[in-house]
Design a protein around this motif. Structure first.
Motif, short mmCIF file in Angstrom:
data_model
loop_
_atom_site.label_atom_id
_atom_site.label_comp_id
_atom_site.label_asym_id
_atom_site.label_seq_id
_atom_site.Cartn_x
_atom_site.Cartn_y
_atom_site.Cartn_z
N ARG A 80 31.31 35.73 44.17
CA ARG A 80 30.03 35.09 43.84
C ARG A 80 29.83 34.96 42.34
NH1 ARG A 80 25.74 38.98 42.54
NH2 ARG A 80 26.53 41.07 43.02
N ASP A 81 30.41 35.89 41.58
CA ASP A 81 30.31 35.80 40.12
C ASP A 81 31.40 36.63 39.47
OD1 ASP A 81 29.35 38.54 39.67
OD2 ASP A 81 27.42 37.85 40.42
N VAL A 82 31.51 36.46 38.16
CA VAL A 82 32.56 37.13 37.40
C VAL A 82 31.95 37.70 36.12
CG1 VAL A 82 34.76 36.85 36.19
CG2 VAL A 82 34.28 35.48 38.23
N LEU A 83 32.20 38.98 35.88
CA LEU A 83 31.87 39.60 34.59
C LEU A 83 33.18 39.65 33.83
CD1 LEU A 83 30.02 41.23 32.63
CD2 LEU A 83 30.80 43.28 33.84
N LEU A 84 33.25 38.95 32.72
CA LEU A 84 34.46 38.93 31.90
C LEU A 84 34.05 39.28 30.48
CD1 LEU A 84 37.50 38.32 31.61
CD2 LEU A 84 36.87 35.94 31.15
N ARG A 85 34.54 40.42 30.00
CA ARG A 85 34.19 40.88 28.66
C ARG A 85 35.42 41.45 27.96
NH1 ARG A 85 30.16 38.19 28.22
NH2 ARG A 85 28.15 38.88 28.96
N ARG A 86 35.45 41.23 26.67
CA ARG A 86 36.45 41.92 25.88
C ARG A 86 36.17 43.41 26.01
NH1 ARG A 86 38.03 40.40 19.74
NH2 ARG A 86 39.60 42.01 19.49
N TRP A 87 37.23 44.22 25.95
CA TRP A 87 37.11 45.65 26.20
C TRP A 87 38.08 46.34 25.25
CZ3 TRP A 87 40.52 49.29 28.68
CH2 TRP A 87 39.90 50.44 29.16
#
Length: 182
Positions: A80-87
Protein backbone atom coordinates in the motif's frame (compact mmCIF):
# COMPACT_ATOMS: atom_id res chain seq x y z
CA UNK A 1 24.92 4.97 0.68
CA UNK A 2 22.70 2.89 2.90
CA UNK A 3 18.91 2.97 2.63
CA UNK A 4 16.02 1.52 4.61
CA UNK A 5 13.08 0.42 2.51
CA UNK A 6 9.88 -0.62 4.29
CA UNK A 7 7.08 -1.78 2.02
CA UNK A 8 3.75 -1.98 3.91
CA UNK A 9 1.25 -4.56 2.70
CA UNK A 10 -2.25 -3.76 1.50
CA UNK A 11 -5.06 -5.45 3.41
CA UNK A 12 -5.95 -8.84 1.92
CA UNK A 13 -2.80 -9.09 -0.21
CA UNK A 14 -1.41 -12.29 1.37
CA UNK A 15 -2.52 -14.57 -1.50
CA UNK A 16 -0.87 -12.33 -4.10
CA UNK A 17 2.26 -12.06 -1.94
CA UNK A 18 2.43 -15.86 -1.69
CA UNK A 19 1.99 -16.19 -5.45
CA UNK A 20 4.93 -13.84 -6.06
CA UNK A 21 7.28 -15.28 -3.42
CA UNK A 22 9.81 -16.81 -5.82
CA UNK A 23 9.76 -13.72 -8.03
CA UNK A 24 10.39 -11.54 -4.93
CA UNK A 25 13.27 -13.73 -3.74
CA UNK A 26 14.82 -13.82 -7.21
CA UNK A 27 14.66 -10.03 -7.36
CA UNK A 28 16.30 -9.74 -3.93
CA UNK A 29 18.98 -12.29 -4.92
CA UNK A 30 20.22 -9.68 -7.39
CA UNK A 31 21.02 -7.44 -4.40
CA UNK A 32 22.61 -10.06 -2.14
CA UNK A 33 25.96 -8.24 -1.96
CA UNK A 34 24.28 -4.93 -1.12
CA UNK A 35 21.92 -6.36 1.54
CA UNK A 36 22.47 -5.33 5.17
CA UNK A 37 19.20 -6.73 6.53
CA UNK A 38 15.91 -8.07 5.23
CA UNK A 39 12.76 -9.73 6.39
CA UNK A 40 9.00 -9.50 6.75
CA UNK A 41 7.03 -7.70 9.41
CA UNK A 42 4.20 -9.79 10.82
CA UNK A 43 0.80 -9.36 12.44
CA UNK A 44 0.36 -10.23 16.10
CA UNK A 45 -0.41 -13.84 15.11
CA UNK A 46 3.29 -14.11 14.15
CA UNK A 47 2.39 -15.58 10.78
CA UNK A 48 0.52 -13.08 8.59
CA UNK A 49 2.87 -10.71 6.71
CA UNK A 50 2.21 -6.98 7.08
CA UNK A 51 5.25 -5.62 5.26
CA UNK A 52 8.78 -6.19 4.06
CA UNK A 53 11.98 -4.54 5.33
CA UNK A 54 15.16 -4.25 3.27
CA UNK A 55 18.26 -2.32 4.29
CA UNK A 56 20.61 -2.01 1.34
CA UNK A 57 23.83 -0.26 0.37
CA UNK A 58 23.26 1.37 -3.02
CA UNK A 59 25.10 4.07 -5.02
CA UNK A 60 22.54 6.87 -4.68
CA UNK A 61 18.88 7.81 -4.09
CA UNK A 62 17.99 7.07 -7.72
CA UNK A 63 19.22 3.48 -7.37
CA UNK A 64 17.32 3.18 -4.07
CA UNK A 65 14.08 4.32 -5.71
CA UNK A 66 14.58 1.83 -8.52
CA UNK A 67 15.18 -0.92 -5.94
CA UNK A 68 11.99 -0.02 -4.05
CA UNK A 69 9.63 0.58 -6.94
CA UNK A 70 10.79 -2.10 -9.40
CA UNK A 71 10.28 -4.79 -6.74
CA UNK A 72 7.77 -7.40 -8.06
CA UNK A 73 5.38 -7.19 -5.09
CA UNK A 74 5.26 -3.41 -5.41
CA UNK A 75 4.64 -3.65 -9.17
CA UNK A 76 1.81 -6.18 -8.63
CA UNK A 77 0.05 -4.14 -5.94
CA UNK A 78 0.90 -6.15 -2.80
CA UNK A 79 2.09 -3.01 -1.01
CA UNK A 80 0.00 0.00 0.00
CA UNK A 81 2.94 2.33 0.58
CA UNK A 82 6.71 2.53 0.84
CA UNK A 83 8.93 4.22 3.41
CA UNK A 84 12.28 4.82 1.72
CA UNK A 85 14.92 6.73 3.65
CA UNK A 86 18.64 7.07 3.63
CA UNK A 87 20.02 5.26 6.68
CA UNK A 88 23.37 4.99 8.42
CA UNK A 89 24.61 1.60 9.64
CA UNK A 90 25.98 2.65 13.02
CA UNK A 91 26.68 -0.98 14.00
CA UNK A 92 28.80 -1.50 10.89
CA UNK A 93 27.54 -5.04 10.31
CA UNK A 94 24.83 -7.00 8.55
CA UNK A 95 22.04 -9.00 10.17
CA UNK A 96 23.99 -12.17 9.35
CA UNK A 97 26.73 -10.94 11.68
CA UNK A 98 24.31 -10.56 14.61
CA UNK A 99 25.80 -12.67 17.42
CA UNK A 100 22.33 -13.86 18.45
CA UNK A 101 21.81 -15.72 15.17
CA UNK A 102 18.75 -16.09 12.94
CA UNK A 103 16.45 -17.79 15.44
CA UNK A 104 15.48 -17.56 19.08
CA UNK A 105 13.61 -14.79 20.80
CA UNK A 106 11.22 -12.18 19.49
CA UNK A 107 12.48 -9.68 16.94
CA UNK A 108 11.08 -6.27 16.11
CA UNK A 109 11.38 -3.38 13.71
CA UNK A 110 11.23 -0.14 15.71
CA UNK A 111 10.74 3.07 13.72
CA UNK A 112 11.14 6.36 15.55
CA UNK A 113 9.75 9.07 13.31
CA UNK A 114 11.64 12.27 13.94
CA UNK A 115 10.44 15.61 15.10
CA UNK A 116 12.92 18.40 15.64
CA UNK A 117 16.52 17.98 16.73
CA UNK A 118 18.37 14.76 15.96
CA UNK A 119 18.17 12.13 18.69
CA UNK A 120 20.02 8.96 19.59
CA UNK A 121 22.68 9.13 16.89
CA UNK A 122 25.11 7.09 18.97
CA UNK A 123 24.68 3.35 19.41
CA UNK A 124 23.18 2.49 22.81
CA UNK A 125 25.66 1.06 25.28
CA UNK A 126 23.59 -2.13 25.63
CA UNK A 127 23.97 -3.26 22.03
CA UNK A 128 23.93 -7.06 22.47
CA UNK A 129 20.33 -7.36 21.29
CA UNK A 130 20.62 -4.91 18.39
CA UNK A 131 20.50 -6.49 14.95
CA UNK A 132 20.59 -3.18 13.02
CA UNK A 133 20.57 0.40 14.28
CA UNK A 134 20.85 3.80 12.66
CA UNK A 135 19.39 7.18 11.87
CA UNK A 136 16.91 7.79 9.07
CA UNK A 137 18.14 10.70 6.95
CA UNK A 138 17.12 12.91 4.04
CA UNK A 139 18.40 11.90 0.59
CA UNK A 140 21.43 14.18 0.95
CA UNK A 141 22.14 12.88 4.46
CA UNK A 142 21.93 16.36 6.00
CA UNK A 143 18.58 16.16 7.83
CA UNK A 144 17.73 13.67 10.57
CA UNK A 145 14.26 12.17 10.07
CA UNK A 146 14.22 9.50 12.75
CA UNK A 147 15.79 6.23 13.81
CA UNK A 148 15.29 2.64 12.61
CA UNK A 149 16.19 -0.37 14.73
CA UNK A 150 15.98 -4.13 14.34
CA UNK A 151 16.15 -5.63 17.81
CA UNK A 152 15.67 -8.88 19.69
CA UNK A 153 13.54 -8.25 22.78
CA UNK A 154 11.22 -10.22 25.06
CA UNK A 155 8.18 -8.16 24.00
CA UNK A 156 7.06 -5.11 22.01
CA UNK A 157 7.15 -2.83 25.06
CA UNK A 158 10.82 -3.65 25.67
CA UNK A 159 11.59 -3.18 21.97
CA UNK A 160 9.87 0.23 21.98
CA UNK A 161 12.00 1.30 24.97
CA UNK A 162 15.14 1.11 22.78
CA UNK A 163 14.17 4.63 21.67
CA UNK A 164 13.45 7.55 24.00
CA UNK A 165 9.73 8.22 23.72
CA UNK A 166 9.75 12.01 24.06
CA UNK A 167 12.38 12.47 21.32
CA UNK A 168 10.06 11.29 18.50
CA UNK A 169 6.76 12.37 16.99
CA UNK A 170 5.78 8.69 16.83
CA UNK A 171 7.33 5.30 17.48
CA UNK A 172 6.10 2.25 15.58
CA UNK A 173 6.87 -1.31 16.67
CA UNK A 174 6.38 -4.21 14.26
CA UNK A 175 7.00 -7.93 14.71
CA UNK A 176 9.88 -8.81 12.38
CA UNK A 177 11.84 -11.89 11.42
CA UNK A 178 15.00 -12.63 9.47
CA UNK A 179 14.16 -12.93 5.80
CA UNK A 180 15.54 -14.49 2.68
CA UNK A 181 15.58 -17.94 1.30
CA UNK A 182 15.32 -20.76 3.85
Amino acid sequence: MEFLCYHRDRVDSVALRDELLEEHWSYMDRYSKEMIARGPTLADDGDTPTGSVHIVDLPDPTAARAFAFDEPNYQAGVYRDVLLRRWHNTLGRTMWDFPGGRTGGNRYLVLGLGSGQAAELAVPTDRDQLIAYGPLLSDNGAVWLGTAVLVRAPDAKTARAVLTKDRYADIEVHNWQFGGRP
